[in-house]
Design an enzyme around this catalytic site. Structure first.
Site, PDB file in Angstrom:
ATOM      1  N   LYS A  85       0.875  -1.195   0.017  1.00 35.35           N
ATOM      2  CA  LYS A  85       0.134   0.123  -0.178  1.00 35.35           C
ATOM      3  C   LYS A  85       0.667   1.250   0.235  1.00 35.35           C
ATOM      4  O   LYS A  85       1.622   1.585   0.815  1.00 35.35           O
ATOM      5  CB  LYS A  85      -0.821   0.008   1.247  1.00 35.35           C
ATOM      6  CG  LYS A  85      -2.364  -0.782   1.105  1.00 35.35           C
ATOM      7  CD  LYS A  85      -2.990  -0.496   2.416  1.00 35.35           C
ATOM      8  CE  LYS A  85      -4.399  -0.670   2.471  1.00 35.35           C
ATOM      9  NZ  LYS A  85      -5.152  -0.567   3.377  1.00 35.35           N
TER      10      LYS A  85
HETATM   11  C1  E4P Z   1      -8.609  -0.022   3.747  1.00 39.19           C
HETATM   12  O1  E4P Z   1      -7.783  -0.730   2.918  1.00 39.19           O
HETATM   13  C2  E4P Z   1      -8.465   0.827   4.980  1.00 39.19           C
HETATM   14  O2  E4P Z   1      -7.384  -0.127   5.699  1.00 39.19           O
HETATM   15  C3  E4P Z   1      -9.252   0.833   5.871  1.00 39.19           C
HETATM   16  O3  E4P Z   1     -10.630   0.516   5.323  1.00 39.19           O
HETATM   17  C4  E4P Z   1      -9.494   2.179   6.409  1.00 39.19           C
HETATM   18  O4  E4P Z   1     -10.574   2.422   7.043  1.00 39.19           O
HETATM   19  P1  E4P Z   1     -10.676   3.622   8.184  1.00 39.19           P
HETATM   20  O5  E4P Z   1     -11.405   4.835   7.642  1.00 39.19           O
HETATM   21  O6  E4P Z   1     -11.804   3.022   9.352  1.00 39.19           O
HETATM   22  O7  E4P Z   1      -9.352   4.010   8.806  1.00 39.19           O
END
Ligand code: E4P
Length: 228
Positions: A85
């Site tokens: 990522k």
């Molecule tokens: C997605 O890949 C992320 O890890 C995650 O959904 C982030 O979500 P949040 O807004 O709850 O931090």
């Protein structure tokens, strides 16, 4: 449409994997921390081995673009199903698309994460990202229309034939999952608590209770009639 699990909790991942319902895993540094995974290498390797060949997204933890490359190469060396990522921009606002492009050219799959605008999706797609994560909940936090955004992103990618797949993440409720699905998201990454909620329905439980009770009554009746 694929379903990923947004978690670093091995027992939850194992459970949903055994149900045959998950096609991949996404994590981020906050998820790892909250799920008690402090050693990223050990945690990522364990999850990757558990779900292989399904993809597991592991996020870089630096604002420095060169360090992102170094971390990404290291993460990718841990297992063939690790996807790295990379954020759209770092915390100073420097675009990270050069990192995305380089890694993809080296054969390392990238999940271009924290996409909050269509403009970011377009740039990440042009840089060659395998996945682009739209944070639906965070879009909505700012008054944005996440389903509309997801639909526009998917349509744009398909219209111009980019390979990138949209992952809808930052799920805050079952309605977000349904909205992302009907908006055409290629993948939705779902925290375990919402997978449970998706499955559950009060009236389904009540109906099952009614059927089980009546089946028991029928059995008793049969036994009573047979003993006469
Ligand atoms: C997605 O890949 C992320 O890890 C995650 O959904 C982030 O979500 P949040 O807004 O709850 O931090």
């Amino acid at each position: 449409m694929q379903i990923f699990i947004d978690s670093a909790n091995v027992s939850e991942i194992k459970k949903w994997l055994e149900y045959g319902l998950i096609d991949g895993v996404t994590t981020n540094p906050s998820i790892m921390f909250n799920d008690g995974v402090y050693d990223v290498e050990t945690g990522a390797k364990e999850i990757a081995a558990l779900v292989e060949p399904r993809p597991v997204s592991v996020e870089v933890t630096t604002n420095d673009l060169d360090e992102m490359l170094t971390q990404a190469r290291q993460f990718a060396s841990w297992a063939p199903n690790i996807v790295v990522k990379i954020p759209q921009i770092n915390q100073e606002g420097t675009p990270c698309y050069g990192v995305v492009r380089r890694l993809e050219r080296e054969g390392i799959r990238v999940n271009a994460t924290i996409a909050l605008s269509l403009g970011q999706v377009m740039l990440a797609a042009k840089a060659g990202a395998t996945y682009i994560s739209i944070f639906a909940g965070r879009v909505a936090d700012e008054g944005g229309d996440a389903p509309h955004f997801i639909r526009a992103a998917v349509d744009w990618l398909e219209r111009w034939k980019y390979k990138s797949q949209i992952i809808a993440g930052s799920i805050r409720g079952v309605i977000d999952i349904q909205n992302a699905a009907t908006a055409g998201a290629h993948i939705i990454t779902i925290p375990p608590q919402f997978l449970n909620r998706m499955a559950d329905h009060k009236y389904t439980r009540e109906t099952v209770r009614q059927f089980v009770t009546d089946a028991r009554k029928a059995l008793e009746m049969m036994q009573r009639l047979a003993s006469k």
